[in-house]
Design a protein around this motif. Sequence first.
Motif, PDB file in Angstrom:
ATOM      1  N   GLN A  96       0.828  -1.210   0.000  1.00 39.03           N
ATOM      2  CA  GLN A  96       0.000   0.000   0.000  1.00 39.03           C
ATOM      3  C   GLN A  96       0.866   1.266   0.000  1.00 39.03           C
ATOM      4  OE1 GLN A  96      -3.249  -0.117  -0.682  1.00 39.03           O
ATOM      5  NE2 GLN A  96      -2.736  -2.288  -0.879  1.00 39.03           N
ATOM      6  N   PHE A  97       2.084   1.176   0.561  1.00 37.22           N
ATOM      7  CA  PHE A  97       2.987   2.340   0.496  1.00 37.22           C
ATOM      8  C   PHE A  97       3.166   2.757  -0.968  1.00 37.22           C
ATOM      9  CE2 PHE A  97       5.570   0.684   4.443  1.00 37.22           C
ATOM     10  CZ  PHE A  97       4.493   0.942   5.249  1.00 37.22           C
ATOM     11  N   THR A  98       3.148   1.742  -1.863  1.00 38.97           N
ATOM     12  CA  THR A  98       3.333   1.985  -3.295  1.00 38.97           C
ATOM     13  C   THR A  98       2.011   2.281  -3.992  1.00 38.97           C
ATOM     14  OG1 THR A  98       5.188   0.456  -3.250  1.00 38.97           O
ATOM     15  CG2 THR A  98       4.246   0.931  -5.401  1.00 38.97           C
ATOM     16  N   TYR A 149       9.243   4.582  12.362  1.00 34.29           N
ATOM     17  CA  TYR A 149       9.848   3.627  11.427  1.00 34.29           C
ATOM     18  C   TYR A 149       8.958   3.375  10.208  1.00 34.29           C
ATOM     19  CZ  TYR A 149      11.914  -0.815   9.861  1.00 34.29           C
ATOM     20  OH  TYR A 149      12.494  -1.820   9.124  1.00 34.29           O
ATOM     21  N   TRP A 150       7.661   3.116  10.442  1.00 32.61           N
ATOM     22  CA  TRP A 150       6.812   2.694   9.326  1.00 32.61           C
ATOM     23  C   TRP A 150       6.415   3.843   8.414  1.00 32.61           C
ATOM     24  CZ3 TRP A 150       7.386  -1.837   7.658  1.00 32.61           C
ATOM     25  CH2 TRP A 150       7.696  -2.879   8.533  1.00 32.61           C
ATOM     26  N   SER A 151       6.176   5.028   8.963  1.00 30.97           N
ATOM     27  CA  SER A 151       5.847   6.140   8.055  1.00 30.97           C
ATOM     28  C   SER A 151       7.088   6.581   7.283  1.00 30.97           C
ATOM     29  CB  SER A 151       5.195   7.301   8.798  1.00 30.97           C
ATOM     30  OG  SER A 151       5.910   7.656   9.934  1.00 30.97           O
ATOM     31  N   TYR A 156      -0.514   9.392   6.918  1.00 37.24           N
ATOM     32  CA  TYR A 156       0.091   9.229   8.241  1.00 37.24           C
ATOM     33  C   TYR A 156      -0.158   7.818   8.744  1.00 37.24           C
ATOM     34  CZ  TYR A 156      -4.192   9.332  11.144  1.00 37.24           C
ATOM     35  OH  TYR A 156      -5.378   9.019  11.746  1.00 37.24           O
ATOM     36  N   CYS A 157       0.542   7.472   9.818  1.00 40.24           N
ATOM     37  CA  CYS A 157       0.397   6.152  10.435  1.00 40.24           C
ATOM     38  C   CYS A 157      -0.206   6.387  11.823  1.00 40.24           C
ATOM     39  CB  CYS A 157       1.786   5.505  10.541  1.00 40.24           C
ATOM     40  SG  CYS A 157       1.793   3.932  11.397  1.00 40.24           S
ATOM     41  N   SER A 158      -1.390   5.833  12.065  1.00 38.66           N
ATOM     42  CA  SER A 158      -2.101   6.156  13.315  1.00 38.66           C
ATOM     43  C   SER A 158      -1.394   5.602  14.546  1.00 38.66           C
ATOM     44  CB  SER A 158      -3.532   5.624  13.256  1.00 38.66           C
ATOM     45  OG  SER A 158      -3.529   4.247  12.936  1.00 38.66           O
ATOM     46  N   ASN A 159      -0.664   4.507  14.358  1.00 43.03           N
ATOM     47  CA  ASN A 159       0.041   3.903  15.501  1.00 43.03           C
ATOM     48  C   ASN A 159       1.386   3.381  15.016  1.00 43.03           C
ATOM     49  OD1 ASN A 159      -0.076   2.794  18.375  1.00 43.03           O
ATOM     50  ND2 ASN A 159       0.363   0.934  17.211  1.00 43.03           N
ATOM     51  N   GLU A 160       2.453   4.017  15.474  1.00 42.57           N
ATOM     52  CA  GLU A 160       3.798   3.574  15.081  1.00 42.57           C
ATOM     53  C   GLU A 160       4.159   2.364  15.941  1.00 42.57           C
ATOM     54  OE1 GLU A 160       5.685   4.336  12.606  1.00 42.57           O
ATOM     55  OE2 GLU A 160       5.131   6.355  11.938  1.00 42.57           O
ATOM     56  N   CYS A 195      -4.517   6.676   5.797  1.00 45.37           N
ATOM     57  CA  CYS A 195      -3.950   6.207   7.058  1.00 45.37           C
ATOM     58  C   CYS A 195      -3.503   4.750   6.999  1.00 45.37           C
ATOM     59  CB  CYS A 195      -5.002   6.359   8.160  1.00 45.37           C
ATOM     60  SG  CYS A 195      -4.399   5.831   9.770  1.00 45.37           S
ATOM     61  N   ASP A 196      -2.262   4.523   7.431  1.00 44.43           N
ATOM     62  CA  ASP A 196      -1.787   3.161   7.693  1.00 44.43           C
ATOM     63  C   ASP A 196      -2.233   2.826   9.117  1.00 44.43           C
ATOM     64  OD1 ASP A 196      -0.434   0.858   8.322  1.00 44.43           O
ATOM     65  OD2 ASP A 196       1.575   1.660   7.920  1.00 44.43           O
ATOM     66  N   MET A 197      -3.255   1.982   9.222  1.00 44.43           N
ATOM     67  CA  MET A 197      -3.824   1.652  10.531  1.00 44.43           C
ATOM     68  C   MET A 197      -3.468   0.216  10.922  1.00 44.43           C
ATOM     69  SD  MET A 197      -7.729   2.727  11.531  1.00 44.43           S
ATOM     70  CE  MET A 197      -7.816   4.445  11.066  1.00 44.43           C
ATOM     71  N   SER A 198      -2.337  -0.265  10.378  1.00 41.35           N
ATOM     72  CA  SER A 198      -2.014  -1.691  10.534  1.00 41.35           C
ATOM     73  C   SER A 198      -1.998  -2.157  11.978  1.00 41.35           C
ATOM     74  CB  SER A 198      -0.658  -1.999   9.892  1.00 41.35           C
ATOM     75  OG  SER A 198      -0.764  -1.920   8.498  1.00 41.35           O
ATOM     76  N   SER A 199      -1.485  -1.317  12.881  1.00 39.09           N
ATOM     77  CA  SER A 199      -1.332  -1.861  14.236  1.00 39.09           C
ATOM     78  C   SER A 199      -2.406  -1.410  15.223  1.00 39.09           C
ATOM     79  CB  SER A 199       0.073  -1.589  14.785  1.00 39.09           C
ATOM     80  OG  SER A 199       0.448  -0.263  14.610  1.00 39.09           O
ATOM     81  N   ASP A 200      -3.340  -0.535  14.806  1.00 37.06           N
ATOM     82  CA  ASP A 200      -4.427  -0.253  15.765  1.00 37.06           C
ATOM     83  C   ASP A 200      -5.828  -0.341  15.157  1.00 37.06           C
ATOM     84  OD1 ASP A 200      -4.314   2.170  14.431  1.00 37.06           O
ATOM     85  OD2 ASP A 200      -4.161   3.407  16.236  1.00 37.06           O
ATOM     86  N   VAL A 213      -4.665  -1.690   6.120  1.00 35.87           N
ATOM     87  CA  VAL A 213      -4.220  -2.415   7.306  1.00 35.87           C
ATOM     88  C   VAL A 213      -3.921  -3.860   6.937  1.00 35.87           C
ATOM     89  CG1 VAL A 213      -6.694  -2.347   7.826  1.00 35.87           C
ATOM     90  CG2 VAL A 213      -5.234  -3.487   9.370  1.00 35.87           C
ATOM     91  N   HIS A 214      -2.774  -4.361   7.357  1.00 40.16           N
ATOM     92  CA  HIS A 214      -2.558  -5.794   7.166  1.00 40.16           C
ATOM     93  C   HIS A 214      -3.247  -6.531   8.328  1.00 40.16           C
ATOM     94  CE1 HIS A 214       1.559  -5.294   9.373  1.00 40.16           C
ATOM     95  NE2 HIS A 214       0.563  -5.320  10.220  1.00 40.16           N
ATOM     96  N   ALA A 215      -3.450  -7.840   8.130  1.00 43.48           N
ATOM     97  CA  ALA A 215      -4.312  -8.564   9.083  1.00 43.48           C
ATOM     98  C   ALA A 215      -3.595  -9.042  10.335  1.00 43.48           C
ATOM     99  CB  ALA A 215      -4.936  -9.763   8.372  1.00 43.48           C
TER     100      ALA A 215
HETATM  101  C1  PLP Z   1       2.271   0.246  11.037  1.00 43.75           C
HETATM  102  C2  PLP Z   1       2.853  -0.733  10.078  1.00 43.75           C
HETATM  103  N1  PLP Z   1       2.797  -0.474   8.767  1.00 43.75           N
HETATM  104  C3  PLP Z   1       3.300  -1.322   7.856  1.00 43.75           C
HETATM  105  C4  PLP Z   1       3.922  -2.487   8.224  1.00 43.75           C
HETATM  106  C5  PLP Z   1       4.451  -3.427   7.171  1.00 43.75           C
HETATM  107  O1  PLP Z   1       3.545  -4.453   7.006  1.00 43.75           O
HETATM  108  P1  PLP Z   1       3.717  -5.690   6.045  1.00 43.75           P
HETATM  109  O2  PLP Z   1       4.772  -6.559   6.625  1.00 43.75           O
HETATM  110  O3  PLP Z   1       2.370  -6.322   6.017  1.00 43.75           O
HETATM  111  O4  PLP Z   1       4.095  -5.165   4.702  1.00 43.75           O
HETATM  112  C6  PLP Z   1       4.013  -2.804   9.587  1.00 43.75           C
HETATM  113  C7  PLP Z   1       4.663  -4.046  10.019  1.00 43.75           C
HETATM  114  O5  PLP Z   1       4.709  -4.439  11.136  1.00 43.75           O
HETATM  115  C8  PLP Z   1       3.466  -1.904  10.530  1.00 43.75           C
HETATM  116  O6  PLP Z   1       3.518  -2.155  11.848  1.00 43.75           O
END
Ligand code: PLP
Length: 367
Positions: free
Chosen positions: A83-85, A106-108, A153-157, A177-182, A198-200
């Motif tokens: 999704q970054f891409t 780190y993630w943003s 932005y990333c809601s939770n780093e 929003c990258d909401m992967s972790s919250d 968000v990844h699962a």
């Molecule tokens: C907030 C966040 N964004 C992105 C990623 C990257 O995810 P993925 O490994 O599914 O590409 C992570 C990985 O932990 C993450 O915590």
Amino acid sequence: MTTDKKHLYNFSGGVGALPEKVIFDAQQAIKKIPGSNISALVVNHRSQLCRDILDETEQNIRTLLDVPNNYSILFLQGGASLQFTMIPMNLWIDKKCPVNYMVSGYWSTKAIKEAFKEGSNVKTIWNGEAQNFTKLPTPDEYNIDKNAAYVHYCSNETVEGLQFATPLETGDVTLVCDMSSDFLTRPVDVSKFGVIYVHAQKNIGAAGVTVVIIRNDLLDNIPDNVPTILDYRPHIKMQSIYNTPPIFAIYVVLLMTRWLLNDVNGLLNVADLSKRKAEAIYDVIDNSNNFYRGHAQKENRSLINVAFNLSSSELENKFIEDAKNVGIIGLEGHRSLGGIRASFYTSMPLEGALYLKNFMLNFQKNY
Ligand SMILES: Cc1ncc(COP(=O)(O)O)c(C=O)c1O
């Protein structure tokens, strides 16, 4: 390693724990999905059963988050990293207009690097690197370009344990929003966002599927030269079966969303639990007389990932090893930051947090 067989609490930050019930139901479904005659591992993507799995999962997410009708929900692959891409590829139409990125950890930082691959007109609206990503900005510390294609932005780093309390206010500018972790750890007003991805594998299932919630009007101007598999439109047209979806991973998301709806009773309860879990640990840190040193400044502490240090890496290693001996695993900090990180994703029960709290109090007494 000798472990206390009575307890096993997994505080891992990369891939989160899953509730026992979900793992049990997933095991059963590997044999046969209830009500069908077929294993979840071999469901054909053109079958009605696959459609039913996707539809119920989508409906559950809509119910949990109250997703408005003008948003589509997609189940894709490639992780949050893809999704970054895909975000700049699909949403950055006029390269004369900038895209805005909040760089808060780190993630943003990873996300903005991919935007630069799509064009140079990328503006960092705020960057916390100089403070070693220990804080988040207040709204008066950054400016959003009125003509920006979007703000990301990333809601939770996840690495540093920094969490925005509320969505960024961007006015008319599309918020991504990258909401992967919250994701699904608290109610959010989806209508404030253009895209949530968000990844699962942290809060809602197993690795292999990425959920994208996108406002439909953003699809109107996607450039036609975006490679088909990276273009949101074919996925929406085909309702997430443009190509073969990761059905088993989606099935686990279905089980998790059922669990969140029926056993936990919705996101207000998840949010309340998240608060109590994180507070139990921050309380130990704050009263430890600097034995435990929290990474994030207090105002921006994440309720999901708690990152902290001890006085030396030797003591941290001892902490991690002793924890394993009483059935607490996954406490290693992210490789980029080191130290300790305890993650409280949706599946971690309050007892797990209290068990860790007790271990931390005893460890401090002993050292
Ligand atoms: C907030 C966040 N964004 C992105 C990623 C990257 O995810 P993925 O490994 O599914 O590409 C992570 C990985 O932990 C993450 O915590």
